[in-house]
Every structure is written in structure tokens, then in C-alpha cells.
Design a protein around this motif. Sequence first.
Motif, PDB file in Angstrom:
ATOM      1  N   ILE A  20     -10.600  -5.884  -4.034  1.00  0.00           N
ATOM      2  CA  ILE A  20      -9.387  -6.647  -4.303  1.00  0.00           C
ATOM      3  C   ILE A  20      -8.309  -6.136  -3.359  1.00  0.00           C
ATOM      4  N   LEU A  21      -7.509  -7.056  -2.859  1.00  0.00           N
ATOM      5  CA  LEU A  21      -6.405  -6.716  -1.964  1.00  0.00           C
ATOM      6  C   LEU A  21      -5.120  -7.158  -2.643  1.00  0.00           C
ATOM      7  N   SER A  22      -4.206  -6.224  -2.829  1.00  0.00           N
ATOM      8  CA  SER A  22      -2.961  -6.541  -3.533  1.00  0.00           C
ATOM      9  C   SER A  22      -1.769  -6.512  -2.585  1.00  0.00           C
ATOM     10  N   ALA A  23      -0.693  -7.129  -3.038  1.00  0.00           N
ATOM     11  CA  ALA A  23       0.551  -7.087  -2.280  1.00  0.00           C
ATOM     12  C   ALA A  23       1.002  -5.640  -2.090  1.00  0.00           C
ATOM     13  N   SER A  24       0.745  -4.792  -3.076  1.00  0.00           N
ATOM     14  CA  SER A  24       1.108  -3.375  -2.956  1.00  0.00           C
ATOM     15  C   SER A  24       0.371  -2.711  -1.802  1.00  0.00           C
ATOM     16  N   ASP A  25      -0.919  -3.037  -1.639  1.00  0.00           N
ATOM     17  CA  ASP A  25      -1.693  -2.492  -0.522  1.00  0.00           C
ATOM     18  C   ASP A  25      -1.071  -2.903   0.809  1.00  0.00           C
ATOM     19  N   ILE A  26      -0.675  -4.170   0.892  1.00  0.00           N
ATOM     20  CA  ILE A  26      -0.101  -4.695   2.135  1.00  0.00           C
ATOM     21  C   ILE A  26       1.278  -4.101   2.386  1.00  0.00           C
ATOM     22  N   LEU A  27       2.067  -3.937   1.332  1.00  0.00           N
ATOM     23  CA  LEU A  27       3.382  -3.311   1.486  1.00  0.00           C
ATOM     24  C   LEU A  27       3.248  -1.897   2.037  1.00  0.00           C
ATOM     25  N   THR A  28       2.277  -1.160   1.538  1.00  0.00           N
ATOM     26  CA  THR A  28       2.052   0.208   2.019  1.00  0.00           C
ATOM     27  C   THR A  28       1.701   0.205   3.498  1.00  0.00           C
ATOM     28  N   LEU A  29       0.805  -0.675   3.914  1.00  0.00           N
ATOM     29  CA  LEU A  29       0.432  -0.770   5.329  1.00  0.00           C
ATOM     30  C   LEU A  29       1.627  -1.157   6.190  1.00  0.00           C
ATOM     31  N   ALA A  30       2.400  -2.139   5.737  1.00  0.00           N
ATOM     32  CA  ALA A  30       3.567  -2.572   6.502  1.00  0.00           C
ATOM     33  C   ALA A  30       4.576  -1.440   6.651  1.00  0.00           C
ATOM     34  N   GLU A  31       4.755  -0.688   5.588  1.00  0.00           N
ATOM     35  CA  GLU A  31       5.683   0.439   5.637  1.00  0.00           C
ATOM     36  C   GLU A  31       5.194   1.496   6.629  1.00  0.00           C
ATOM     37  N   GLU A  32       3.890   1.748   6.620  1.00  0.00           N
ATOM     38  CA  GLU A  32       3.313   2.701   7.578  1.00  0.00           C
ATOM     39  C   GLU A  32       3.518   2.240   9.017  1.00  0.00           C
ATOM     40  N   ARG A  33       3.638   0.940   9.212  1.00  0.00           N
ATOM     41  CA  ARG A  33       3.815   0.380  10.550  1.00  0.00           C
ATOM     42  C   ARG A  33       5.286   0.171  10.896  1.00  0.00           C
ATOM     43  N   GLY A  34       6.148   0.713  10.093  1.00  0.00           N
ATOM     44  CA  GLY A  34       7.555   0.702  10.431  1.00  0.00           C
ATOM     45  C   GLY A  34       8.397  -0.359   9.778  1.00  0.00           C
ATOM     46  N   ALA A  35       7.838  -1.160   8.907  1.00  0.00           N
ATOM     47  CA  ALA A  35       8.651  -2.159   8.211  1.00  0.00           C
ATOM     48  C   ALA A  35       9.659  -1.426   7.337  1.00  0.00           C
ATOM     49  N   ARG A  36      10.850  -1.949   7.261  1.00  0.00           N
ATOM     50  CA  ARG A  36      11.911  -1.308   6.495  1.00  0.00           C
ATOM     51  C   ARG A  36      11.876  -1.800   5.060  1.00  0.00           C
ATOM     52  N   ILE A  37      10.945  -1.259   4.306  1.00  0.00           N
ATOM     53  CA  ILE A  37      10.789  -1.708   2.925  1.00  0.00           C
ATOM     54  C   ILE A  37      10.863  -0.554   1.937  1.00  0.00           C
ATOM     55  N   GLU A  38      11.390   0.579   2.363  1.00  0.00           N
ATOM     56  CA  GLU A  38      11.444   1.742   1.466  1.00  0.00           C
ATOM     57  C   GLU A  38      12.039   1.391   0.116  1.00  0.00           C
ATOM     58  N   GLN A  39      13.163   0.701   0.124  1.00  0.00           N
ATOM     59  CA  GLN A  39      13.832   0.368  -1.126  1.00  0.00           C
ATOM     60  C   GLN A  39      13.058  -0.694  -1.898  1.00  0.00           C
ATOM     61  N   MET A  40      12.379  -1.584  -1.171  1.00  0.00           N
ATOM     62  CA  MET A  40      11.670  -2.678  -1.822  1.00  0.00           C
ATOM     63  C   MET A  40      10.315  -2.238  -2.367  1.00  0.00           C
TER      64      MET A  40
END
Length: 160
Positions: A55-75
Amino acid sequence: MPAADPGSLRVRDAMTVHAATVAPDDTVARAVEIMNDSHVAALPVVDEADRCRGILSASDILTLAEERGARIEQMATTDGLARELLLEHFDKVDLSDTLVTDLMTPTPLQTSPDTALAEAARTMIDRGVHHIVVAERRDRFLGILSSMDIVRAVAEGGGR
């Protein structure tokens, strides 16, 4: 119509049967498209033989995006619907080089359509998840049960 006794409900009474899915060899970018189009926060990963592989969740994708520099710390601590809406902003992060199979949870919680809905809900609470895969013998994918499906079934008295 009077509400059904929540104790008599089964997973089959609440599950999403024609759920959106993703293949193990799809890219995470493709998974984001499917999530956006389907308005879901998790996708069962299903192979050509209809077996659920993860299963792939939005949480998994958020973690990957954050690792790649997306500014989602607060989100990243946001729950529920807001997480789904965050998926719309991933066009600024390149997710096309990661396969679903590399990011998915490979052994998702599974249940049978005959399981009592209350039992499935307790399992989800105990494990801290919002989705559980519905499968039968040898992991044959049948659908998915979300926390919102459970709320809807109880509020509407069972049937879809």
C-alpha cells in the motif's frame, strides 16, 4: 430507514470495491496523479495477478517529497483531508524516478470481507492506520476499507 446495529456490520458492508490502485512498477509521480484523480489518500499496490503487494499512502509520498527538499515540514503533521490536498502541490518535486515498489509498505494490514466491521476498526486503531486492504485467499485483492468508509457505514446504517 432505521440505522443498522453497528455490531452486525461486516467489512463487505463498508469497503470500497472498485478502489483505485497502482502497479508496483508505476512511478510515484503516476501514483500522485491517481490519488488526485480519485480523491484518495492511499492506493493498494496490485500486480497483474490481482494480488495486493503493498500500500502506498500520502504520508509515504510526503516523506519522500520532504527528503527531496519540498517545504512541507509544517504540513507533515497534518492529518486527514488536508494530506490529500497536499498531493496537488507535488508538481514542484520530481517523483518520476522512484517506483511505487520502492516506497510502498510491502505488507499492509489485510482483512476479509466477512470480518466484523468493529473488529477491523479496532485493528486500524491499534495499528494507527487509516486504510486496510480487503483480500481473500492468497492475497487476491477485493477492495479497501478506510476510516471514512467505516464512519459512512455507521452513519448510513450499513448498506452502500
